[in-house]
Every structure is written in C-alpha cells, then in structure tokens.
Design a protein around this motif. Structure first.
Motif, PDB file in Angstrom:
ATOM      1  N   ARG A  29     -11.593  -9.545 -27.447  1.00 57.18           N
ATOM      2  CA  ARG A  29     -10.859  -8.794 -28.465  1.00 57.18           C
ATOM      3  C   ARG A  29      -9.922  -7.777 -27.807  1.00 57.18           C
ATOM      4  NH1 ARG A  29     -12.315  -9.054 -34.258  1.00 57.18           N
ATOM      5  NH2 ARG A  29     -13.966 -10.619 -34.312  1.00 57.18           N
ATOM      6  N   ALA A  30      -8.991  -7.285 -28.610  1.00 57.85           N
ATOM      7  CA  ALA A  30      -8.094  -6.232 -28.129  1.00 57.85           C
ATOM      8  C   ALA A  30      -8.868  -4.916 -28.032  1.00 57.85           C
ATOM      9  CB  ALA A  30      -6.907  -6.086 -29.090  1.00 57.85           C
ATOM     10  N   GLU A  31      -8.243  -3.927 -27.412  1.00 57.00           N
ATOM     11  CA  GLU A  31      -8.873  -2.621 -27.206  1.00 57.00           C
ATOM     12  C   GLU A  31      -9.300  -1.996 -28.542  1.00 57.00           C
ATOM     13  OE1 GLU A  31      -6.100  -3.594 -25.865  1.00 57.00           O
ATOM     14  OE2 GLU A  31      -6.161  -3.222 -23.716  1.00 57.00           O
ATOM     15  N   ASN A  32     -10.573  -1.520 -28.622  1.00 58.28           N
ATOM     16  CA  ASN A  32     -11.064  -0.866 -29.837  1.00 58.28           C
ATOM     17  C   ASN A  32     -11.132   0.657 -29.696  1.00 58.28           C
ATOM     18  OD1 ASN A  32     -13.558  -2.294 -28.341  1.00 58.28           O
ATOM     19  ND2 ASN A  32     -14.198  -0.270 -29.077  1.00 58.28           N
ATOM     20  N   MET A  33     -10.840   1.176 -28.505  1.00 66.50           N
ATOM     21  CA  MET A  33     -10.743   2.622 -28.283  1.00 66.50           C
ATOM     22  C   MET A  33      -9.502   2.859 -27.458  1.00 66.50           C
ATOM     23  SD  MET A  33     -14.456   3.980 -27.035  1.00 66.50           S
ATOM     24  CE  MET A  33     -14.012   5.713 -27.133  1.00 66.50           C
ATOM     25  N   VAL A  89      -7.938   7.280 -30.844  1.00 59.87           N
ATOM     26  CA  VAL A  89      -8.258   6.324 -31.917  1.00 59.87           C
ATOM     27  C   VAL A  89      -9.415   5.432 -31.480  1.00 59.87           C
ATOM     28  CG1 VAL A  89      -6.037   6.262 -33.104  1.00 59.87           C
ATOM     29  CG2 VAL A  89      -6.340   4.914 -31.027  1.00 59.87           C
ATOM     30  N   ASN A  90     -10.248   5.057 -32.450  1.00 58.16           N
ATOM     31  CA  ASN A  90     -11.510   4.396 -32.106  1.00 58.16           C
ATOM     32  C   ASN A  90     -12.050   3.672 -33.339  1.00 58.16           C
ATOM     33  OD1 ASN A  90     -14.074   3.731 -31.225  1.00 58.16           O
ATOM     34  ND2 ASN A  90     -14.641   5.809 -30.591  1.00 58.16           N
ATOM     35  N   TRP A  91     -12.377   2.397 -33.179  1.00 58.53           N
ATOM     36  CA  TRP A  91     -13.002   1.624 -34.269  1.00 58.53           C
ATOM     37  C   TRP A  91     -14.530   1.638 -34.171  1.00 58.53           C
ATOM     38  CZ3 TRP A  91      -9.386  -3.067 -33.024  1.00 58.53           C
ATOM     39  CH2 TRP A  91      -8.215  -2.982 -33.784  1.00 58.53           C
ATOM     40  N   MET A  92     -15.077   2.337 -33.173  1.00 55.22           N
ATOM     41  CA  MET A  92     -16.530   2.242 -32.990  1.00 55.22           C
ATOM     42  C   MET A  92     -17.174   3.618 -32.942  1.00 55.22           C
ATOM     43  SD  MET A  92     -18.424  -0.492 -30.575  1.00 55.22           S
ATOM     44  CE  MET A  92     -18.335   0.437 -29.082  1.00 55.22           C
ATOM     45  N   ALA A  93     -16.741   4.504 -33.836  1.00 53.32           N
ATOM     46  CA  ALA A  93     -17.309   5.852 -33.896  1.00 53.32           C
ATOM     47  C   ALA A  93     -18.354   5.912 -35.004  1.00 53.32           C
ATOM     48  CB  ALA A  93     -16.203   6.866 -34.171  1.00 53.32           C
ATOM     49  N   LEU A 117       4.629   2.140 -29.791  1.00 57.30           N
ATOM     50  CA  LEU A 117       3.527   1.168 -29.738  1.00 57.30           C
ATOM     51  C   LEU A 117       3.640   0.307 -28.479  1.00 57.30           C
ATOM     52  CD1 LEU A 117       3.503  -0.063 -33.463  1.00 57.30           C
ATOM     53  CD2 LEU A 117       1.768   1.363 -32.361  1.00 57.30           C
ATOM     54  N   GLU A 118       4.849  -0.117 -28.209  1.00 61.02           N
ATOM     55  CA  GLU A 118       5.111  -0.957 -27.056  1.00 61.02           C
ATOM     56  C   GLU A 118       4.769  -0.231 -25.754  1.00 61.02           C
ATOM     57  OE1 GLU A 118       8.844  -4.065 -27.347  1.00 61.02           O
ATOM     58  OE2 GLU A 118       9.238  -1.956 -26.962  1.00 61.02           O
ATOM     59  N   GLY A 119       5.283   0.984 -25.632  1.00 63.83           N
ATOM     60  CA  GLY A 119       5.066   1.753 -24.408  1.00 63.83           C
ATOM     61  C   GLY A 119       3.602   2.091 -24.196  1.00 63.83           C
ATOM     62  N   ALA A 120       2.918   2.477 -25.269  1.00 66.83           N
ATOM     63  CA  ALA A 120       1.505   2.856 -25.147  1.00 66.83           C
ATOM     64  C   ALA A 120       0.661   1.649 -24.754  1.00 66.83           C
ATOM     65  CB  ALA A 120       1.013   3.454 -26.472  1.00 66.83           C
ATOM     66  N   THR A 121       0.936   0.511 -25.344  1.00 66.39           N
ATOM     67  CA  THR A 121       0.163  -0.693 -25.023  1.00 66.39           C
ATOM     68  C   THR A 121       0.392  -1.105 -23.573  1.00 66.39           C
ATOM     69  OG1 THR A 121       0.204  -1.420 -27.328  1.00 66.39           O
ATOM     70  CG2 THR A 121      -0.200  -3.110 -25.664  1.00 66.39           C
ATOM     71  N   GLN A 122       1.631  -0.954 -23.128  1.00 66.44           N
ATOM     72  CA  GLN A 122       1.950  -1.297 -21.737  1.00 66.44           C
ATOM     73  C   GLN A 122       1.222  -0.372 -20.757  1.00 66.44           C
ATOM     74  OE1 GLN A 122       6.189  -1.192 -21.001  1.00 66.44           O
ATOM     75  NE2 GLN A 122       5.900  -1.116 -18.778  1.00 66.44           N
ATOM     76  N   SER A 123       1.219   0.922 -21.043  1.00 62.62           N
ATOM     77  CA  SER A 123       0.547   1.877 -20.155  1.00 62.62           C
ATOM     78  C   SER A 123      -0.963   1.647 -20.167  1.00 62.62           C
ATOM     79  CB  SER A 123       0.865   3.307 -20.596  1.00 62.62           C
ATOM     80  OG  SER A 123       0.124   4.240 -19.849  1.00 62.62           O
ATOM     81  N   LEU A 143     -12.732  -1.326 -39.252  1.00 62.14           N
ATOM     82  CA  LEU A 143     -12.806  -2.757 -39.110  1.00 62.14           C
ATOM     83  C   LEU A 143     -11.969  -3.194 -37.927  1.00 62.14           C
ATOM     84  CD1 LEU A 143     -12.284  -3.796 -42.845  1.00 62.14           C
ATOM     85  CD2 LEU A 143     -14.390  -3.728 -41.537  1.00 62.14           C
ATOM     86  N   PHE A 144     -12.601  -3.841 -36.962  1.00 59.35           N
ATOM     87  CA  PHE A 144     -11.878  -4.381 -35.812  1.00 59.35           C
ATOM     88  C   PHE A 144     -10.826  -5.374 -36.310  1.00 59.35           C
ATOM     89  CE2 PHE A 144     -14.580  -3.472 -31.938  1.00 59.35           C
ATOM     90  CZ  PHE A 144     -15.385  -2.538 -32.557  1.00 59.35           C
ATOM     91  N   GLN A 145      -9.586  -5.185 -35.890  1.00 56.44           N
ATOM     92  CA  GLN A 145      -8.538  -6.127 -36.259  1.00 56.44           C
ATOM     93  C   GLN A 145      -8.617  -7.356 -35.355  1.00 56.44           C
ATOM     94  OE1 GLN A 145      -5.867  -5.193 -38.668  1.00 56.44           O
ATOM     95  NE2 GLN A 145      -7.481  -3.763 -39.210  1.00 56.44           N
ATOM     96  N   GLN A 146      -8.128  -8.457 -35.857  1.00 57.57           N
ATOM     97  CA  GLN A 146      -8.206  -9.695 -35.077  1.00 57.57           C
ATOM     98  C   GLN A 146      -7.201  -9.723 -33.928  1.00 57.57           C
ATOM     99  OE1 GLN A 146     -10.157 -12.202 -34.981  1.00 57.57           O
ATOM    100  NE2 GLN A 146     -11.258 -12.341 -36.899  1.00 57.57           N
ATOM    101  N   ASP A 147      -5.968  -9.336 -34.202  1.00 51.94           N
ATOM    102  CA  ASP A 147      -4.911  -9.655 -33.249  1.00 51.94           C
ATOM    103  C   ASP A 147      -4.267  -8.446 -32.580  1.00 51.94           C
ATOM    104  OD1 ASP A 147      -5.178 -12.434 -33.750  1.00 51.94           O
ATOM    105  OD2 ASP A 147      -4.152 -12.102 -35.651  1.00 51.94           O
ATOM    106  N   VAL A 148      -4.407  -7.281 -33.178  1.00 51.08           N
ATOM    107  CA  VAL A 148      -3.742  -6.122 -32.589  1.00 51.08           C
ATOM    108  C   VAL A 148      -4.784  -5.118 -32.105  1.00 51.08           C
ATOM    109  CG1 VAL A 148      -1.727  -6.419 -34.058  1.00 51.08           C
ATOM    110  CG2 VAL A 148      -3.577  -4.906 -34.803  1.00 51.08           C
ATOM    111  N   ASN A 149      -4.383  -4.271 -31.160  1.00 54.19           N
ATOM    112  CA  ASN A 149      -5.309  -3.258 -30.668  1.00 54.19           C
ATOM    113  C   ASN A 149      -5.338  -2.058 -31.614  1.00 54.19           C
ATOM    114  OD1 ASN A 149      -3.212  -1.390 -30.016  1.00 54.19           O
ATOM    115  ND2 ASN A 149      -2.788  -2.557 -28.145  1.00 54.19           N
ATOM    116  N   VAL A 150      -6.266  -1.135 -31.315  1.00 52.29           N
ATOM    117  CA  VAL A 150      -6.516  -0.005 -32.213  1.00 52.29           C
ATOM    118  C   VAL A 150      -5.312   0.935 -32.297  1.00 52.29           C
ATOM    119  CG1 VAL A 150      -7.586   1.434 -30.431  1.00 52.29           C
ATOM    120  CG2 VAL A 150      -8.272   1.713 -32.829  1.00 52.29           C
ATOM    121  N   ILE A 151      -4.454   0.907 -31.288  1.00 50.17           N
ATOM    122  CA  ILE A 151      -3.241   1.739 -31.347  1.00 50.17           C
ATOM    123  C   ILE A 151      -2.340   1.271 -32.488  1.00 50.17           C
ATOM    124  CG2 ILE A 151      -1.113   2.346 -30.110  1.00 50.17           C
ATOM    125  CD1 ILE A 151      -2.680   2.255 -27.499  1.00 50.17           C
TER     126      ILE A 151
END
Lengths: 336, 336, 336, 336
Positions: free
Chosen positions: D197-201, D218-222, D318-324, D156-164
């Motif tokens: 939306r935020a990143e789903n993969m 990680v992936n919400w669309m597999a 989480l912070e570092g990965a989202t930034q990269s 399920l795609f989350q509303q506010d956060v990315n898949v990470i």
C-alpha cells in the motif's frame, strides 16, 4: 508593622504563618499550639518566632496587635471573644462560629472594643472571583439571574461537620461577595452514606430577591473532582471552572431576550449565542492577598471585605441549610 | 406484520413514522394530523401511506393493530383511552399523561382490553443506558448510592410545561429503569426568569430506600450544554456524559471503603482510586430499538420495559416534583 | 552509604541535591559552585553540607564515592572525564556531552576505570513511561509501528542550543528506552524566528527497522502547552498526555488488521475500535526514582538503565537531527 | 440560471448534486455515471434530472453551461479537458489533476476557451477558514510565522493514493488561501505499514519566504481523531480545532517580543500571554458556499478563489512532497 500571634499550627495554620511572615506589613511574634511536635516543626522553619502551649500566655502579651485563630470551628467563638476582650484585632478561620447567635456576639464585641474582626474566606481573594466581581460592578454581566455551583470530589470526609460546612461554605462566601445577596429562604437536601457520619452529599437552594436563585451541589463521594460555577445574567454569562490551570473563567456573550411584546400573545423569546472570552488572570496567591488586606485594614482603619458581619451571614446560611436538610428540604426562612 | 396508525406529524411524529417505516416488523398504514401542510409533507416522503385529518377516521379502521400517539401531552389521555377502547395496542409519547390518576386509568383499561400500552421513553433504549443497566445487573457497580444529573442548555423554553417536564423527565425514566427506584419523598426548587412562563430552572431531590438519593439539575438558560450523570456505588462509579460523541461512559474503579471497625472509635475510611475504563458502545439509533421492542412485545405477548406502569411512575414523579417546587422545596410524599 | 559531591547548584542542581539528601542510600558531602550566592543559599538549606568554589577541591577528596555534574552541557565532557579519572562514579545531567565522539570517550574511560557512568534522563523514571514499558514488555501493545510526539509551549528560548536539544532530547531518551530503537536515518527541518538565535521550531523524523518510524514536533513559540505522544502498534495503541494531572496514559484497543488475503486482489483492511483503558499511576517523583536507581546500581554493581552508552545514543540523535535540519531535511545516516 | 451536468454519482457526487439542486442560481439537468444502480438511486431522489451512462452523451449537450466532475483523480485531466473543449465551465473535485503538468494544460485551455475552471477545495469555504482569513487580512494576527497541522484518525486507507493526497491536500489548499504562500522547498517523510500500500503516515515541511514554515502531520492509523492547526504570528496566535462542534477557533493574545536591543548583547525576549477569544461562527454548510461561489463567478465573470491556478499550486505541492517522501526527506525545490 502589625505584630501577630497565631493560635493553632495544624492543617491551615502553617499557610497563615508563612504568609504573615512573608507579608512586609506584619511580623509573626508568637505561635500557640497544644501539641509540642507542631511547635518543634514551626521552630525549625522559623527560629525567630516564639512558641507557647497555653492560649493565655499568648493573649496576655501586650506586644501583639492582632491574633489569628486557626483552630477547629468549635473553639472559634471562645477564642475570638477572649482575644477581642484582650483588645486585639482578630482574624478567624472560616466559618466564623458554629451559630449565628455567637457570630452576632462577636460582631458586637468587636464594635464595642473598636477592634477589627475578619474571617479568612480565602476564595474571595482569588484572581478569578475578583475578576467576576469587577465584571459585575462594571455592568458587563447585566442583571444576575442565578448562581449554580458543583463542588464535588472523592474524600476527605470530615469528622464532625457535614459537607455543606466543608464545601458549600465557599459558595456562601462568594455569593455574599458577588451579589450582596439577601436570601429569604433556603431549602436543602442531603444524605449520609456512612453510618454515624454527617451528610456527605448535599444540595442547597437559596431564594433571593427579584427571582435570583442559587444552587449548590456538594459531594465527598464523587469519582471525579469538579469545581464549576455557572452564573446566569441578562447580558453575559460566566462559567468559572476552578480546576482549570489558567483558563478559569469563560465569559459567554449568550442569553435569552424578550422580543417586542405583542399584547395579544405571549412574549416571544430570542436566543443569543455569541463569542466566548477567556480573560487572562494574574498569578497571585489568594492567601497572600487576604493577609495583606487584613494588615492594610488595620493600618488604615478600614472595614475588611470579609468582616464579622460578612462571616455572620455565612454562618446564618450554614445554619439554615443544615436545618432544612434535616427536614428533607423543608424551606427555612432566613433572617439576615 | 404490525399495521400501525400514527396520530400527530409535528415535531416528533416524523421520527416515529420514519422508524416504523424502516422497521421490518411494521407497516405504517395511515397518519392523522389536523394540519394539511404536515400531511402534504408526509405524502411527498411516503406516497404509500394514507392520510386523514380526523382522529375518528383513524381509530375506527379495522385494519390497524396499533396506534402511535405523538401529540401534545394534554391530549394523550383522551386519545390513548379511545384507542384502547377501540381495541388497539398503543404507544404514547412521553409523558404518558398529565396526571398520575389518568395514567392509572389507562393502565387499567389496557389490562381490561388485553392490549399493550407502552410509553416512548427513548433514552432507555440508548446504548449508554443499556450498558449501565448491564453493568448494574452483573453486579459490577455494587450497591447504588446516588444518581446526580445535570441537564442544562440555552433554550428552547417550552410554552406550557416547566423545565422538569421537558428535561428531568428523562432522568425520571432512567432512574426507574436502572434502580427500580421506590422513592418515598421528593423535594424540588426552581424559578421562572421570564414573566408569565413556567419555571426554566429546577433542582429535584428524590429520596429512596437504603440511603439512595437522586438529584437532578435542569435549566433552559445555561451558557453551555451539559448532559452529565454521575452514579455513585460501592464497587465502581460511573460518569455518563451524553455530549461526548463516542466516549459516553466512564467507569471508575473508585470509592470509599470502611476499614475494620474498632468498636472503641469511629470507623476509618479508605479512599480508593484505580483505573478508568471507557467501554466501546455500539452505534445504533435508540428510537429504532424502541420501535423494534414495541413490535416484538406485541408479537410475543410480552410486557414492554417502558409499559403503562413505568409511564405512570414517571408521571407521579413529575407531579410530585412540580408540587414541591411550587412550595419552595416543601417535601412531598410519593405514593408509588 | 554512597558519599556524593555535586558540581553545579544553579537551575537543576538544587533538585538533585534535595533528592540525594532525602535518599536513604546516599549522603551529600560537598557541593561546588563558582557563585558564592548559590553556595550561601545551599548552606541555609543544608548547614551540614560542605561547600567549595573550585572543582579541583571537590574532585581530589578521597571520601567521595560519586560525583554529580549539573553544569552547562558544554562543560560535561571535561568535568566527567576528570571525575572518572579521579576514580569516582559519575552522574551527568542530560545531554551527556556535546558530541558523540566525546560521549564515546567517556564510555571508554568509565570501562577502563571500572566506574559507573549514568545520565540523568529523568523522563525514563516517570510512572507513565515505566507503565508503557511494562505494557510493551508484556506484549500488550504487540508490534510497534510508530512514535509521534508533540512537545510545544510558549518560551523559554534557550541561549545557546536549539529546540531539539531542549525538548526533543526527552523523546530521544524515551525512544531509546521503549523501543531499543536502532534508527538508521534521520531527517529534520526547522527554523529560527528570532534573528541570531538557534531554531525555535523543529520537526524530526527517525527511520527504524521494520517500518518503525518516529516523529517529533518541538516548538518554543506555541500559544498552548502540549506534551502528547501517540504510539501506534498492532494490538493496542497509546496516547500519553503529560499535561493531564492524573490521566496521563490512555490505552486504546484499536488498530488495523489485514483480512484473510485473497491472492487475486489487494488485502482488505479491517478497522478495530474497542474499549479505552486509563490505568491508575502511582504518585512518585521521577527524580527520586532516578537517584535511587543510581545508588542501587553502585551498590549492586549493576548497569544503569540510562548508562553512558544510552546517553551516547541520545547525543548521536541530537547530532544527526541538527545536521539534517541545517540542510532542509537532507537525510543523515546514523551510525549507532 | 446555470444549467449543470454532473459526471460521477459515487461518494462525493451526491453531495454536489444536492447542493446544486438547492442552489437558487443553478439547475441540475443531467447526471452521468457508468453504474446503473447509482443512476437509479439518483432518480428516486430527483425524478426531474436526466441520466446518462456515457460521458459523451453529457458533453455534447448544447443546453449545459457547466460540467461538474466528481470522478476518481486519475480521470480528472481527460474529462476536464474534454469539457473545456466542449465550451463548458468546469468544476473539478480536488485534486485538480495527477500532475502539475496536466494542471497547467487545463489552465491554458480554460484561458483559451474563456471558460471558468474551478476546483472544489471545500475547506476554503468553511466559516472557520473564512474567519481566519478575515483576521489575517485585517492585520489582527500580524506577521505570520508558521502553520502547524495535525490531521490524523483511524482509517480509511485509500487504495491508490498516499495519505498526503487524502489529508494534507486540505492543508495545502488552506495554506494557499491564507498565506498566498510561495514555498521554495519541501521536505517530507513517511512510511507504509501495510505491504503493497501507499504511505499511511506522512510528515511534510514547507519552507516559505521570510522564515515562514509550514508543517503537516497526517496519519490513517491514529487511535484518536485529531484535526488541529496552530498558526503562529507576531500579534496573535490561532488554534483551529475542526473536531470542536462550535468552538473551532481560539484566538490567543500571546507571543514573543524582542525587548529594546542592547547593541552589546543578545536581544532579550519577552513572553506575552493574554486573553483568549473564541469567536462565534455562523452555521453554514461549506459546500453550499462553494457551489454558490461557482455560480456567481460564472454569472459575474469573476475569477474563483479556488481557480485552476490555485488548484495547480496544490498539485505542485502534492507532487513535491511525494517525491521528497520517497527519498527520506531529501529537500525538493518547488517551481511555483
């Protein structure tokens, strides 16, 4: 060096010739086939091997130690008998003969001639079956309870024999090898879905000593290929899946134990489910092992694992199962 | 609104009560169980339901339309008979009765009382079996050749009935439903590995019309859980694996066809292997479908799919298979 | 008849020679290898083929139409250049060259000489990749969203190139073929676990147009062999598992759709999960298809699917990914 | 007896309440939720528990030992801070906070107040992860080389956060637990396929000490659900498949060894592939273990495995990965 003559260069013969050529203990001297096209094919591959079209021309040669018979099952008895009478060691494709009576005669003749009689039950020489045998001999499995095999696929329908002769024959050989099974009764059922053909589906139950039971499900008309055997035993259980590329055997630390018996009531059962072990198996060709075993037995005067008596037992099971199947499962007593 | 009384709140009863409570067409009015602890558990969950310890107190109530029987099989006949005589519609846990003779009497009584008699063969109401039925009715599979089932796992050994009654009963119901099968003969084999217990492994073959054959392999002592049915047919074949979470059915465009017949020789066979389709199945609970079907049949005066006659056929197969198994596979003629 | 000379009879050369010998459109005239033992092996197999040890002796022959280069990658550029200058059509083992600059020079020379330059990206000619291409071209998948590949196993560590050159090169070719992918950026990470060796694990992300993304996970030190690609798209999704014997492609009727947009709030997503189809694939050898394609392109004057420009693109991706990996994922802009 | 107040009875709250109710060391005294419908649902289930709509009403109670926070991540910092200041022990749903700065402040406040701060990283308490930890601590795996995870499914795609934040957070926690990993650099890539939306993969690479590397896909669309982790190490390797019902862990006696080094040339590699062991795992609920651990740590004054510092590390990743990821894989240095 064992000097070998091979009769039959059809479906299985080429595999046998290749392995006898590659075996350091044997030489393929001559191959016989009634079909000149097959002999021409052989000569392109092995220019050093002589070819003949008549069996007699092969059997009367004094320079042969052993004769390998890779012809249709209906010819096995006559050819093996002539080869033994000619004083040759004999290796016969499975099944040894069409009837157990014939098998018995061959066994007797081999004894009389003091020659080795062996049947090519290749499955016995696979790393998977060898490993299961080691586990059993080492007591790792405990007491055997049952053997339950499914051996099904789509095609190829055989022309003259039923599916038991084609597929269950492997289980009969494995049963003989693993359990030294003395089955007293067989019940089999089956059906043919193609008019005029032998049964293409069959189910065989063998009753052994001490509640041991074997069941075999064979089918030429399944949508998927399955080659799966479960072995139930008191200490560990085995699933042997021959379709798997490398993970053919799974060893389950699982079973049912009886709790301390209370004389007043029924024994309570405890179910045990522990680790699973998948042993690594060596990557060797079973047929090469079989050929090597045949040569070594001749050289050392030993009895082969799949000797004439072994082959006779398999034929007895084929006979009994086919008889029961014709009578809708009517139990047939086995004299082994 | 169907007003329901339930007899038995042991292993399966709670599932039935939950589904009758949630079904919009029914009300659970009263539940009977001889064990006060079970009744106390029920009352914590459903304070609105009345409880009684005596069956008679339930049966004599005038405000019940239907009685649901979820007690051991040995009590089914007597309880169902009393409920029918009291003028109630009746739903009985499988198997309907212990003997086909008893089943026949219940069927006759239901007719006489003009009440509905249904058996809870839950498997019939699974999305997987429903889909296979649709495929067969639409001609997608062609002519059926065989049904081959493996239903094995570790435990739980039943106290009083053999493994056929516990596991093969599902296949007998599915066979009745899918193939309207008129089997003329059964051959079964099996063994008990625990002294004093009923058979924990069994193999059943059923012979039907037009070369149709069914085979069922059931076992309480397998190291792995398998629930796999293969259905062979002329157009498409099915593998139904109930262990799979979502991909329970695989539809194979595979088979064996006869080539144009040459009158001079044997028919040639053509092997066909095409695409595989895995249909998406709805996520519904089979038991809810069964309960809903029971209520609708009462409301609309229709005959349930798994009515008394259906249940009687299953009992006939259980009886015949058990009889053959006791005689090492001796074929038993079925009067259906 | 295309007359072919082959340079290199080491690991892959024998497969190419065998297929060019069996192809009805080509003749293998001469094979060159610096190792006399390899040439002796070739002559036992194909007595009709000439052998030479010096490349020059092969290239100067006027009776050759095409030269096939199956030598280490570091020699590709020089050998292909000489062959093109000698007026031959050229087939080169993948990758085409070590640098994209070299690849560009070969492409230019082939144009100037009006000769065909093709790269042996065998995967493109497998039935599985061909089928996926057909599905995409027919619009069966809809718009492509992503390509996600795992290609891992235990061994064999290459001596001179990193794991991207060994394994990801297949994905780069498949991506080029399926998506005509114009990737603008690459980010790659990886590590070497053996001192002094190139990276044995690597992860590559390619950014394309319209949110298309590709990811490739390659590893020489995995305990299991995996060859699995997922392709995400708007209508159907694909799982391509190259380890499967027959069921290599699974087509999922699954995806995520946007519900009718409400301007006031975020679009709502609908998840769709339908049937799965496993198409039956023809049993053909990819390398035979590749060889046949090469011959037909020469005969008909057509541009091969995996021509020099195609090969150049793959080299550009290898170059960019290796550069990014050395900088811990630092994105590298691709000029394609 | 630990007296607990729970804030939030939405998606995960009911699981926490159920486990704190069933835990013999704790009592759920009061639950807070702004939605009356949720509180009504709670009261039907647990009439003994008090309910409040305002957080303040819960925090000011003197009879609570601990506060459990199961609200959206954006509220964690403020609520946890207030609860600590009120002198309560605190359990927070993962992730601990939105920023590592906030996490640090909570850790400091917990120290100052001498109260326990724990994060509900449930995966750490699964039997599978526990077993892998035991194997590592016992030296059974040898030196760790890599951690490679695939965690994909449809929705399920989350509303506010990315898949990470939704899926990779589990791997970050497991990495912290198993390897005490000090990662110095992160590179991540990813994409959103749904506008707005935020990143789903996403694909994340973490670089650790001594060539240790971790990768997470990680992936919400597999089209299929995969939860598979490979752990490479010098003695044994692990495949941890969380989709498997019982066989979640496979232990491979496989690897790559360096042969005795010849100073003149490159080290030779030996590939080792031995048995596979599938350990039997206990059937316990991870969340119950987590709750029990929280209570015991309060009672015994011990530091929880997933304490505030642990949770802070996860937030840093989480912070570092989202930034990269926002910078196409640009490596980000981690200060841990």
């Amino acid at each position: 060096m064992i000097r070998v003559g091979v009769i039959g260069y059809g479906y299985w013969g080429p595999n046998l010739v290749r392995n006898f050529v590659e075996c350091p203990d044997s030489d393929v001297v001559v191959v016989c086939d009634s079909n000149p096209a097959r002999l021409a094919l052989l000569q392109r591959r092995y220019p050093q091997v002589e070819v003949v079209q008549e069996v007699e021309a092969l059997l009367q040669r004094a320079d042969l130690d052993a004769v390998v018979i890779a012809t249709p099952a209906s010819t096995h008895f006559e050819l093996a008998m002539r080869a033994l009478k000619a004083g040759k060691h004999v290796l016969v494709e499975k099944p040894l003969t069409e009837t157990s009576e014939q098998a018995q005669q061959l066994v007797a003749m081999a004894r009389q001639q003091q020659r080795l009689l062996m049947v090519d039950h290749t499955f016995i020489f696979t790393p998977a079956v060898q490993r299961i045998k080691q586990l059993m001999d080492a007591g790792e499995l405990g007491d055997a309870y049952y053997y339950d095999s499914v051996r099904v696929n789509l095609g190829l329908f055989q022309q003259d024999v039923n599916v038991i002769h084609d597929l269950a024959v492997h289980d009969f050989a494995i049963l003989n090898y693993l359990f030294d099974a003395e089955f007293h009764t067989v019940s089999a059922s089956g059906v043919s879905h193609v008019p005029g053909r032998a049964e293409n589906m069959a189910f065989v139950t063998l009753y052994g000593k001490d509640r041991f039971i074997a069941h075999i499900n064979v089918n030429w008309m399944a949508p998927v290929k399955v080659r799966r055997v479960m072995i139930g035993a008191s200490r560990r259980m085995v699933v042997y899946d021959d379709i798997e590329a490398t993970e053919k055997i799974r060893l389950y630390d699982a079973g049912v134990d009886l709790a301390d018996e209370d004389p007043k009531q029924q024994a309570k059962l405890l179910y045990r489910m522990g680790d699973v072990l998948i042993p690594n198996l060596p990557a060797v060709e079973a047929l090469a092992q079989m050929v090597s075993h045949f040569c070594r037995c001749i050289q050392d005067g030993q009895t082969p694992v799949t000797d004439g008596v072994f082959g006779q037992r398999v034929v007895t099971l084929l006979e009994g199962a086919t008889q029961s199947m014709a009578a809708h499962g009517q139990p047939v007593t086995l004299r082994t």
